[in-house]
Design an enzyme around this catalytic site. Structure first.
Site, PDB file in Angstrom:
ATOM      1  N   HIS A   1       0.034   0.282   3.347  1.00  0.00           N
ATOM      2  CA  HIS A   1      -1.911  -0.555   3.593  1.00  0.00           C
ATOM      3  C   HIS A   1      -1.704   0.098   5.065  1.00  0.00           C
ATOM      4  CE1 HIS A   1      -5.687  -2.763   3.111  1.00  0.00           C
ATOM      5  NE2 HIS A   1      -5.326  -1.364   2.316  1.00  0.00           N
TER       6      HIS A   1
ATOM      7  N   CYS B   1      -6.272  -7.505   4.136  1.00  0.00           N
ATOM      8  CA  CYS B   1      -5.226  -7.119   4.553  1.00  0.00           C
ATOM      9  C   CYS B   1      -3.833  -6.483   5.209  1.00  0.00           C
ATOM     10  CB  CYS B   1      -4.458  -6.612   3.433  1.00  0.00           C
ATOM     11  SG  CYS B   1      -5.391  -7.215   1.026  1.00  0.00           S
TER      12      CYS B   1
HETATM   13 CA    CA Z   1      -3.887  -9.209   1.084  1.00  0.00          CA
END
Ligand code: CA
Length: 478
Positions: free
Chosen positions: A149, A91
């Site tokens: 994130h 990610c």
């Molecule tokens: Ca991901």
């Protein structure tokens, strides 16, 4: 255009020749303005990111058990990239590449950060410029919705990284139902999955299933900013684990026996519905021809974890095999990019930044000492430019000791440290099943040497990551 409407009304009231002429002149000027603005490149930009969605889990890539009519419509009205890549198979590094337009290894963002709002080092390095920064300099208003994130400390917050608005959460994943959201900030590591959502800096009470809440906010953002150029970065965390879906959607997928796959399907379906609502709003506001829309997954499906399906591709999330890095990827720009079934040349998530910044006329805002790696895809998609946008694409996963390079149809990779290098021709061998490195050692050497040349420009990871949690806990005494 309201001027044209006003003139038209006046012309209807007193249809004199001079009034009619004046109407024609004003209408022409207005049309020129619109055309000029478009040529100068001022599209709105929407980037929709799915999380851990498998290559074969959308209708436009052949999925049969999960209907995705709205994503399929987006692909049908735009272009489906059959060789669309992200820059990393998990990610956060993938998002760091996307949002800066630069290989994230250039600035050490090569691990998933651990959620810790007290750590001002663990996030997208402050030396880097985001797409929101660059478009902001060109007069765009930017909103980040959903999963961030890229660091949980205030210094990394979207509102400190070029975005004007934020609605979502800062960590790498999140619980989907509001009754599990109990933390008003703070927390450590997995606790980040249970924070209340934030609107800008404030923690807010929310009632909707997470994916629906994000879709609702995306629609509201577009409506709110209909009259100015905007950039919407909509990051669904679906269908990332935990696998949680609304009961009424699960009912629709009763025919899927595997419970994991059933829940996954329902999560993808709710996301597709949300994309449908957003596209319908663009249409209703008559903005669809002024809006460049991208959709992609941040990495390949982790087939074991969330029952996703990468189809014929080998490997999964975390791998530099195709299953980790080749993703469902679509662009639509009605009226500018002609619809076609697919575009087969390799493209990268890095190209989103380059395309958006170029078309927004914002290239001058990119710091000269931090050049971007992507390519404006527009001329390739309109047919003005032939050939592939990239000579080569590169990957490196420092902790795994894995790397890969793709040049044309050829791909050389090392799956893990100390493992042998594998050479594949992806046009003949999409599934990376027949290693040709011993038959064609010269080609392998040449690719390796190109990869090493690229790697010399990269640096080591700048912060510890999820896989070093034990060491990190000691450091923070948690
Ligand atoms: Ca991901």
């Amino acid at each position: 255009m309201s001027l044209v409407l006003a003139m038209r009304r006046r012309v209807l009231h007193n249809g004199s020749l001079s009034a009619r002429l004046a109407f024609v002149v004003v209408a022409l000027v207005c049309q020129l303005d619109v055309a000029g603005a478009r040529e100068a490149g001022r599209p709105n930009v929407i980037v929709i990111v799915a999380d851990d969605l498998g290559y074969a889990d959308v209708g436009f890539n052949g999925c049969r058990d999960i209907p995705t009519p709205h994503l399929d419509a987006l692909a049908a009205e735009g272009v489906r990239f059959t060789n669309g890549y992200v820059t990393f198979p998990v990610c956060s590094p993938s998002r760091a590449g996307l949002i800066t337009g630069r290989y994230q290894q250039r600035f050490g963002h090569e691990r998933n950060p651990i959620y810790n709002p007290a750590d001002d080092q663990m996030g997208l390095p402050l030396t880097e410029t985001t797409l929101a920064d660059v478009l902001g300099s060109a007069g765009y208003v930017s909103g980040a919705i959903g999963k961030w994130h890229l660091g949980a400390h205030d210094v990394f917050h979207p509102l400190n990284r070029g975005f004007n608005e934020f609605f979502g959460f800062l960590t790498g994943g999140h619980e989907y139902f509001p009754d599990r959201w109990t933390l008003r900030g703070g927390g450590f590591h997995w606790e980040g999955y249970r924070t209340l959502l934030q609107r800008d800096w404030e923690f807010v009470e929310e009632k909707e299933y997470l994916t629906d809440a994000l879709s609702r906010e995306a629609v509201a953002f577009v409506r709110r900013h209909r009259d100015e150029p905007f950039f919407l970065y909509l990051c669904y965390n679906a269908p990332h684990t935990p696998l949680q879906a609304p009961q009424e959607t699960l009912e629709k997928f009763r025919h899927i026996r595997n419970e994991k796959r059933r829940t996954y399907a329902a999560m993808v379906s709710v996301m597709d519905d949300g994309v449908g609502r957003l596209l319908a709003e663009l249409d209703a506001l008559d903005l669809d021809e002024q809006t460049l829309v991208f959709f992609l997954s941040d990495n390949g499906g982790p087939e074991n974890a969330n029952a996703s399906d990468n189809g014929p591709l080998r490997g999964q999330k975390g791998d530099v095999f195709e299953g980790g890095i080749r993703v469902p990827f679509v662009v639509r720009w009605r009226g500018v990019v002609p619809a076609r079934d697919s575009y087969e040349e390799p493209v990268s998530a890095l190209d989103i930044f380059a395309t958006a910044a170029t078309q927004a006329g914002a290239l001058a805002s990119i710091p000269i000492e931090r050049p971007i790696d992507g390519v404006d895809l527009t001329p390739f998609l309109t047919g003005r430019q032939a050939g592939p946008p990239h000579d080569s694409l590169y990957w490196r996963s420092f902790d795994r000791g894995a790397w890969a390079i793709r040049t044309g149809a050829e791909k050389l990779l090392r799956p893990r440290r100390d493992e042998e290098q594998l050479l594949f021709n992806l046009e003949q061998d999409l599934s990376e099943s027949t290693n040709q490195s011993s038959e064609r050692p010269g080609d392998a050497r040449q690719l390796e040497s190109s990869w090493r040349e690229w790697e010399q420009q990269m640096i080591d990871p700048a912060f510890l990551g999820l896989e070093s949690i034990k060491q990190y806990r000691k450091q923070w005494q948690r």
